[in-house]
Write a protein that holds these residues in place. Sequence first.
Motif, PDB file in Angstrom:
ATOM      1  N   ARG A 116       2.222   1.923  12.677  1.00  0.00           N
ATOM      2  CA  ARG A 116       2.489   1.404  11.332  1.00  0.00           C
ATOM      3  C   ARG A 116       3.822   0.673  11.279  1.00  0.00           C
ATOM      4  O   ARG A 116       3.902  -0.473  10.885  1.00  0.00           O
ATOM      5  N   VAL A 117       4.893   1.340  11.675  1.00  0.00           N
ATOM      6  CA  VAL A 117       6.199   0.723  11.507  1.00  0.00           C
ATOM      7  C   VAL A 117       6.481  -0.340  12.552  1.00  0.00           C
ATOM      8  O   VAL A 117       7.397  -1.137  12.384  1.00  0.00           O
ATOM      9  N   GLY A 118       5.676  -0.391  13.600  1.00  0.00           N
ATOM     10  CA  GLY A 118       5.857  -1.411  14.624  1.00  0.00           C
ATOM     11  C   GLY A 118       4.974  -2.621  14.419  1.00  0.00           C
ATOM     12  O   GLY A 118       5.109  -3.620  15.111  1.00  0.00           O
ATOM     13  N   ASP A 119       4.077  -2.556  13.468  1.00  0.00           N
ATOM     14  CA  ASP A 119       3.189  -3.660  13.142  1.00  0.00           C
ATOM     15  C   ASP A 119       4.030  -4.838  12.633  1.00  0.00           C
ATOM     16  O   ASP A 119       4.963  -4.648  11.868  1.00  0.00           O
ATOM     17  N   LYS A 120       3.723  -6.042  13.079  1.00  0.00           N
ATOM     18  CA  LYS A 120       4.597  -7.179  12.753  1.00  0.00           C
ATOM     19  C   LYS A 120       4.750  -7.408  11.251  1.00  0.00           C
ATOM     20  O   LYS A 120       5.838  -7.703  10.781  1.00  0.00           O
ATOM     21  N   TRP A 121       3.678  -7.262  10.486  1.00  0.00           N
ATOM     22  CA  TRP A 121       3.789  -7.511   9.047  1.00  0.00           C
ATOM     23  C   TRP A 121       4.578  -6.402   8.367  1.00  0.00           C
ATOM     24  O   TRP A 121       5.362  -6.662   7.453  1.00  0.00           O
ATOM     25  N   SER A 122       4.383  -5.160   8.808  1.00  0.00           N
ATOM     26  CA  SER A 122       5.130  -4.047   8.215  1.00  0.00           C
ATOM     27  C   SER A 122       6.623  -4.225   8.429  1.00  0.00           C
ATOM     28  O   SER A 122       7.421  -3.996   7.517  1.00  0.00           O
ATOM     29  N   VAL A 123       7.004  -4.636   9.629  1.00  0.00           N
ATOM     30  CA  VAL A 123       8.418  -4.862   9.923  1.00  0.00           C
ATOM     31  C   VAL A 123       8.983  -5.912   8.973  1.00  0.00           C
ATOM     32  O   VAL A 123      10.053  -5.730   8.389  1.00  0.00           O
ATOM     33  N   LEU A 124       8.265  -7.004   8.791  1.00  0.00           N
ATOM     34  CA  LEU A 124       8.762  -8.077   7.927  1.00  0.00           C
ATOM     35  C   LEU A 124       8.829  -7.652   6.464  1.00  0.00           C
ATOM     36  O   LEU A 124       9.766  -8.015   5.745  1.00  0.00           O
ATOM     37  N   VAL A 125       7.862  -6.867   6.009  1.00  0.00           N
ATOM     38  CA  VAL A 125       7.900  -6.361   4.629  1.00  0.00           C
ATOM     39  C   VAL A 125       9.098  -5.434   4.450  1.00  0.00           C
ATOM     40  O   VAL A 125       9.838  -5.538   3.463  1.00  0.00           O
ATOM     41  N   ASP A 142       8.374 -15.115   0.771  1.00  0.00           N
ATOM     42  CA  ASP A 142       9.467 -14.849   1.706  1.00  0.00           C
ATOM     43  C   ASP A 142       8.999 -14.522   3.123  1.00  0.00           C
ATOM     44  O   ASP A 142       9.781 -14.610   4.056  1.00  0.00           O
ATOM     45  N   ILE A 143       7.740 -14.117   3.272  1.00  0.00           N
ATOM     46  CA  ILE A 143       7.213 -13.764   4.595  1.00  0.00           C
ATOM     47  C   ILE A 143       6.287 -14.884   5.046  1.00  0.00           C
ATOM     48  O   ILE A 143       5.123 -14.948   4.667  1.00  0.00           O
ATOM     49  N   ASP A 144       6.834 -15.745   5.856  1.00  0.00           N
ATOM     50  CA  ASP A 144       6.111 -16.936   6.311  1.00  0.00           C
ATOM     51  C   ASP A 144       4.845 -16.559   7.075  1.00  0.00           C
ATOM     52  O   ASP A 144       4.889 -15.756   8.009  1.00  0.00           O
ATOM     53  N   GLY A 145       3.711 -17.115   6.640  1.00  0.00           N
ATOM     54  CA  GLY A 145       2.466 -16.956   7.373  1.00  0.00           C
ATOM     55  C   GLY A 145       1.601 -15.787   6.962  1.00  0.00           C
ATOM     56  O   GLY A 145       0.483 -15.649   7.458  1.00  0.00           O
ATOM     57  N   MET A 188      -3.564  -9.846   3.807  1.00  0.00           N
ATOM     58  CA  MET A 188      -2.772  -9.084   4.766  1.00  0.00           C
ATOM     59  C   MET A 188      -1.577  -8.425   4.088  1.00  0.00           C
ATOM     60  O   MET A 188      -1.226  -7.287   4.388  1.00  0.00           O
ATOM     61  N   LEU A 189      -0.956  -9.119   3.141  1.00  0.00           N
ATOM     62  CA  LEU A 189       0.160  -8.520   2.417  1.00  0.00           C
ATOM     63  C   LEU A 189      -0.324  -7.330   1.584  1.00  0.00           C
ATOM     64  O   LEU A 189       0.319  -6.284   1.559  1.00  0.00           O
ATOM     65  N   THR A 190      -1.458  -7.486   0.933  1.00  0.00           N
ATOM     66  CA  THR A 190      -2.030  -6.385   0.154  1.00  0.00           C
ATOM     67  C   THR A 190      -2.275  -5.172   1.042  1.00  0.00           C
ATOM     68  O   THR A 190      -1.888  -4.045   0.706  1.00  0.00           O
ATOM     69  N   LEU A 191      -2.920  -5.382   2.183  1.00  0.00           N
ATOM     70  CA  LEU A 191      -3.181  -4.275   3.110  1.00  0.00           C
ATOM     71  C   LEU A 191      -1.888  -3.648   3.607  1.00  0.00           C
ATOM     72  O   LEU A 191      -1.765  -2.424   3.685  1.00  0.00           O
ATOM     73  N   THR A 192      -0.925  -4.478   3.931  1.00  0.00           N
ATOM     74  CA  THR A 192       0.335  -3.976   4.484  1.00  0.00           C
ATOM     75  C   THR A 192       1.093  -3.127   3.478  1.00  0.00           C
ATOM     76  O   THR A 192       1.530  -2.018   3.803  1.00  0.00           O
ATOM     77  N   VAL A 193       1.253  -3.621   2.240  1.00  0.00           N
ATOM     78  CA  VAL A 193       2.008  -2.829   1.262  1.00  0.00           C
ATOM     79  C   VAL A 193       1.257  -1.559   0.882  1.00  0.00           C
ATOM     80  O   VAL A 193       1.872  -0.514   0.657  1.00  0.00           O
ATOM     81  N   ARG A 194      -0.059  -1.600   0.869  1.00  0.00           N
ATOM     82  CA  ARG A 194      -0.826  -0.380   0.562  1.00  0.00           C
ATOM     83  C   ARG A 194      -0.692   0.647   1.678  1.00  0.00           C
ATOM     84  O   ARG A 194      -0.586   1.843   1.415  1.00  0.00           O
ATOM     85  N   ARG A 195      -0.707   0.185   2.915  1.00  0.00           N
ATOM     86  CA  ARG A 195      -0.526   1.103   4.039  1.00  0.00           C
ATOM     87  C   ARG A 195       0.874   1.711   4.018  1.00  0.00           C
ATOM     88  O   ARG A 195       1.041   2.909   4.250  1.00  0.00           O
ATOM     89  N   LEU A 196       1.869   0.886   3.739  1.00  0.00           N
ATOM     90  CA  LEU A 196       3.239   1.390   3.665  1.00  0.00           C
ATOM     91  C   LEU A 196       3.403   2.351   2.484  1.00  0.00           C
ATOM     92  O   LEU A 196       4.134   3.335   2.573  1.00  0.00           O
ATOM     93  N   GLU A 197       2.697   2.063   1.404  1.00  0.00           N
ATOM     94  CA  GLU A 197       2.719   2.961   0.247  1.00  0.00           C
ATOM     95  C   GLU A 197       2.062   4.293   0.616  1.00  0.00           C
ATOM     96  O   GLU A 197       2.591   5.368   0.324  1.00  0.00           O
TER      97      GLU A 197
END
Length: 143
Positions: free
Chosen positions: A37-46, A63-66, A71-80
Amino acid sequence: MSVTHTEVTAEPAEPAELEPCGQRDHPDCGIRDVLDRVGDKWSVLVIVELANGPRRFRQLQRDIDGISQRMLTLTVRRLERDGLVLRTVYPTVPAQVDYRLTETGASLTHLVKALADWSLEHRAHIARARETYDSEHPDNEIR
């Protein structure tokens, strides 16, 4: 908006144990689960973006290019889900939502920022190493 997703999320009172995979020769499966989770590229950028303070969804996306909306929805939900990000919905029309790091998420920022800084500092060297490797191994499929 989901009925179950309209309130401020809260950190769990007691952290649950991560389930090991059950294989005798894999005692580190819980570690891998967290690092995935924390090593995933999108999670790191978030996490890097939220280290600068709360952000609304569109702000994060800009702010997060690309990163795509999905993917942002999935990433913030996983981090949540992992207790690293707090999602707050404000009762306005239309509803406003912001994301911020929890205390646990904030404790991770110095590590993630160090990794991001290291990446920036060494990216030219890594690019050269890749070019050298690829020229020496023209048939490789590693990318």
